[in-house]
Write a protein that holds these residues in place. Structure first.
Motif, PDB file in Angstrom:
ATOM      1  N   TYR A 100       2.591  11.286  12.385  1.00 22.38           N
ATOM      2  CA  TYR A 100       1.896  10.070  11.946  1.00 22.38           C
ATOM      3  C   TYR A 100       2.606   8.801  12.432  1.00 22.38           C
ATOM      4  CZ  TYR A 100      -0.225   6.632   8.794  1.00 22.38           C
ATOM      5  OH  TYR A 100      -0.868   5.532   8.275  1.00 22.38           O
ATOM      6  N   TRP A 120      -2.350   9.694   2.950  1.00 24.67           N
ATOM      7  CA  TRP A 120      -1.505   8.820   2.128  1.00 24.67           C
ATOM      8  C   TRP A 120      -2.309   8.073   1.069  1.00 24.67           C
ATOM      9  CZ3 TRP A 120      -2.870   3.739   2.232  1.00 24.67           C
ATOM     10  CH2 TRP A 120      -3.521   3.233   3.363  1.00 24.67           C
ATOM     11  N   GLU A 121      -3.612   7.875   1.310  1.00 27.22           N
ATOM     12  CA  GLU A 121      -4.441   7.131   0.367  1.00 27.22           C
ATOM     13  C   GLU A 121      -4.537   7.819  -0.995  1.00 27.22           C
ATOM     14  OE1 GLU A 121      -5.437   8.339   3.277  1.00 27.22           O
ATOM     15  OE2 GLU A 121      -6.331   6.780   4.549  1.00 27.22           O
ATOM     16  N   ASN A 166       0.791   3.408   2.326  1.00 28.09           N
ATOM     17  CA  ASN A 166       0.925   3.807   3.725  1.00 28.09           C
ATOM     18  C   ASN A 166       2.397   3.834   4.121  1.00 28.09           C
ATOM     19  OD1 ASN A 166       0.874   4.151   6.484  1.00 28.09           O
ATOM     20  ND2 ASN A 166      -0.557   2.473   6.884  1.00 28.09           N
ATOM     21  N   THR A 170       0.846  -1.184   0.000  1.00 25.71           N
ATOM     22  CA  THR A 170       0.000   0.000   0.000  1.00 25.71           C
ATOM     23  C   THR A 170       0.885   1.239   0.000  1.00 25.71           C
ATOM     24  OG1 THR A 170      -0.152   0.479   2.385  1.00 25.71           O
ATOM     25  CG2 THR A 170      -1.589  -1.260   1.528  1.00 25.71           C
ATOM     26  N   SER A 215       4.820   1.783  12.828  1.00 28.41           N
ATOM     27  CA  SER A 215       5.729   2.273  11.791  1.00 28.41           C
ATOM     28  C   SER A 215       7.165   1.854  12.059  1.00 28.41           C
ATOM     29  CB  SER A 215       5.657   3.801  11.704  1.00 28.41           C
ATOM     30  OG  SER A 215       6.695   4.310  10.891  1.00 28.41           O
TER      31      SER A 215
END
Length: 537
Positions: free
Chosen positions: A147, A208-209, A73, A71, A155
């Motif tokens: 984030y 981010w999408e 992300n 993804t 993360s």
């Protein structure tokens, strides 16, 4: 010395002149700065014949580790496909690691320390825009970092940002980081590939999408596990870059299929060359080989929180049960160098080679099993061809070698697709491909700190974690060297990592592709091959 390094040295000289720091601290800080910034002659890279870059063309890159679970992300990005596509092509960081290993500004035009490097101010370049035309703001930067810092974040950058006390905007173009203690290496941390600058959402977070960044290329189409197609950003902030009009990253995880695609012209570059095919590539008039010295290392990682790996004697038995010389000769064909259960590469400042060397020793392996109260032990090693080049062959040799010590290694062949999502960090004994990092603090923080999201061995050592924080702020270089040496010794003696080998990044390219110096701190020319390379013919 870079302009940035010169500015920081001038800053510390001014503080000395004002009497706010001692001469000893001045020397310590400037030496630390030298260690962090003078890597141009130390960091790995491959210098190729320089030719004039040409504009235009459509380049296709054959990538070895795409997954259907990929993804956009930035908290994820476990492998080079997502990192090169999203961080290296679609986005930018505040700073960038150049091919020679030096750190420089990217979205930040400058960065300056204060308060003994506990505070860092990053000033943004003027006129920066996202791909949709929106201006880059300090809030975008602040949210892009926050984030990764939430308490529930998984993360890979969470552990390296644990040193950050606060982040805030100071005017329209400056972001200030307050650290818990001084760190001369902090500008390297802001180049971490997870820390891409993306658009802030109203109310917090990042969008981010949308797959909108500031990078050299604009996303046209992304199909997880298959391909990403991108077009040139006409408003890119770096003069003349990128050179290609379009690029496509194609996931071809099987080496044979990847090599066939290169030979038939379906792709222009393939990564992770099977070393057995090097001579064939070198004989092909249409291809060229790039061996890039790197910080990369390949490991078998044990989860130290579960049996039998929670016993340090079992871990030591498994380390002594590997004949790395045989693996280097038969699997890696002498390309690279054997490991000694230390993740720090020899060229990184403050590298220390722990003793004793973990050479193949059946008697020692048996002795350590006895200390654990065992005559034999059975372990399941999760592996796949995509774990690292030659991983399955290395595992097979290890199985034979360890058997002589009474260690039964069952090789679990895992699915290639999703290996980094389903096996790494999850299975208790697995093969891993580590990039390494250009500073001791960075490599040890990202993979070995107790709370590191990428702590694949789930290892926790109180003394190690204490030293990790202390060394970051230490200005006495002899003391700092001793601290990093002790940390490397602790990982070697107590950690759950079996370092099989340090390796080059090896690429096969069509002669139609032009390159300058290729960086080896990270794969894919430090992830920036799409913006740095060009069509030579």
């Amino acid at each position: 010395m870079s302009d940035k390094a010169s500015n920081e040295t001038l800053y510390w000289a001014e503080q000395l002149a004002k009497g706010t720091i001692s001469r000893r601290e001045f020397l310590g800080r400037t030496l630390a700065l030298s260690a962090a910034t003078a890597m141009g002659g130390l960091m790995p890279s491959l210098a190729l014949a320089q030719e004039e870059p040409k504009k235009g063309g459509y380049a296709r890159f054959g990538m070895s580790d795409a997954s259907q679970q990929d993804t956009a992300n930035p908290a994820t990005w476990p492998a080079s496909f997502t990192e090169t596509v999203f961080n290296g092509s679609m986005c930018n960081n505040l700073t960038e690691i150049l091919p020679d290993g030096k750190i420089t500004g990217d979205l930040a035009e400058s960065f300056e320390p204060s308060d003994n490097a506990k505070k860092w101010a990053f000033k943004l370049r003027k006129g920066l825009t996202f791909h949709d035309g929106k201006s880059v703001t300090t809030e975008d930067v602040v949210q892009s970092f926050l984030y990764h810092m939430t308490p529930d974040s998984t993360s890979g950058a969470r552990s390296v940002l644990a040193q950050v006390e606060s982040i805030k905007a100071d005017g329209p173009d400056t972001v200030v980081f307050e650290l818990k203690s001084g760190s001369a290496d902090f500008p390297f941390i802001t180049a971490d590939y997870h820390l891409s600058i993306m658009q802030a959402k109203e109310g917090g977070g990042i969008a981010w999408e949308k797959m909108i960044g500031t990078g050299a290329f604009i996303m046209e189409n992304f199909e997880p596990g298959v391909a990403a197609k991108m077009k040139r950003n006409p408003n890119y902030h770096k003069n003349n870059k990128p050179y290609f009009d379009e690029v496509e990253f194609i996931g071809i995880n099987d080496w044979t299929a990847r090599f066939n695609a290169l030979q038939t012209g379906e792709v222009d570059m393939v990564q992770d060359v099977d070393l057995r095919n090097i001579s064939m590539i070198e004989r092909n008039a249409n291809l060229k080989l790039a061996r890039v010295p790197a910080l990369r290392h390949w490991t078998f990682d044990m989860d130290t929180s579960v049996a039998p790996y929670n016993d340090p004697n079992v871990r030591m038995a498994l380390k002594y049960a590997m004949d790395r010389d045989e693996i280097m000769k038969k699997v890696f064909l002498g390309e690279g160098s054997k490991g000694n259960d230390n993740p720090v590469a020899t060229i990184v400042p403050f590298f220390s080679d722990p003793t004793p060397v973990h050479a193949y020793d059946i008697d020692k392996a048996k002795d350590y099993l006895k200390k654990a109260g065992l005559e034999t032990v059975t372990v399941n090693l999760s592996c796949a061809e995509g774990a690292f080049p030659g991983a399955m062959e290395a595992a097979a040799l290890y199985k034979e070698q360890a058997a002589k010590a009474g260690i039964v290694v069952n090789i679990v062949r895992e699915a290639e697709d999703g290996y980094w999502d389903n096996v790494w960090l999850k299975k208790p004994f697995n093969a891993s491909d580590w990039y390494g990092r250009p500073t001791c603090d960075w490599v040890l923080s990202v993979g070995y700190a107790a709370d590191a999201a990428y702590n694949n061995t789930h290892w926790k050592n109180d003394r190690f974690n204490e030293l990790l924080v202390a060394a970051r702020a230490e200005t006495d270089q002899a003391k700092r060297a001793a601290q990093y040496a002790e940390m490397q010794q602790i990982v070697h003696d107590d950690g759950g990592v079996i370092t099989v080998a340090f390796a080059n990044y090896t690429y096969a390219l069509s002669k139609k592709i032009g390159t300058a110096e290729i960086g080896g701190a990270l794969p894919s020319d430090n992830l920036r091959m799409a913006e740095r390379w060009w069509m030579a013919a």
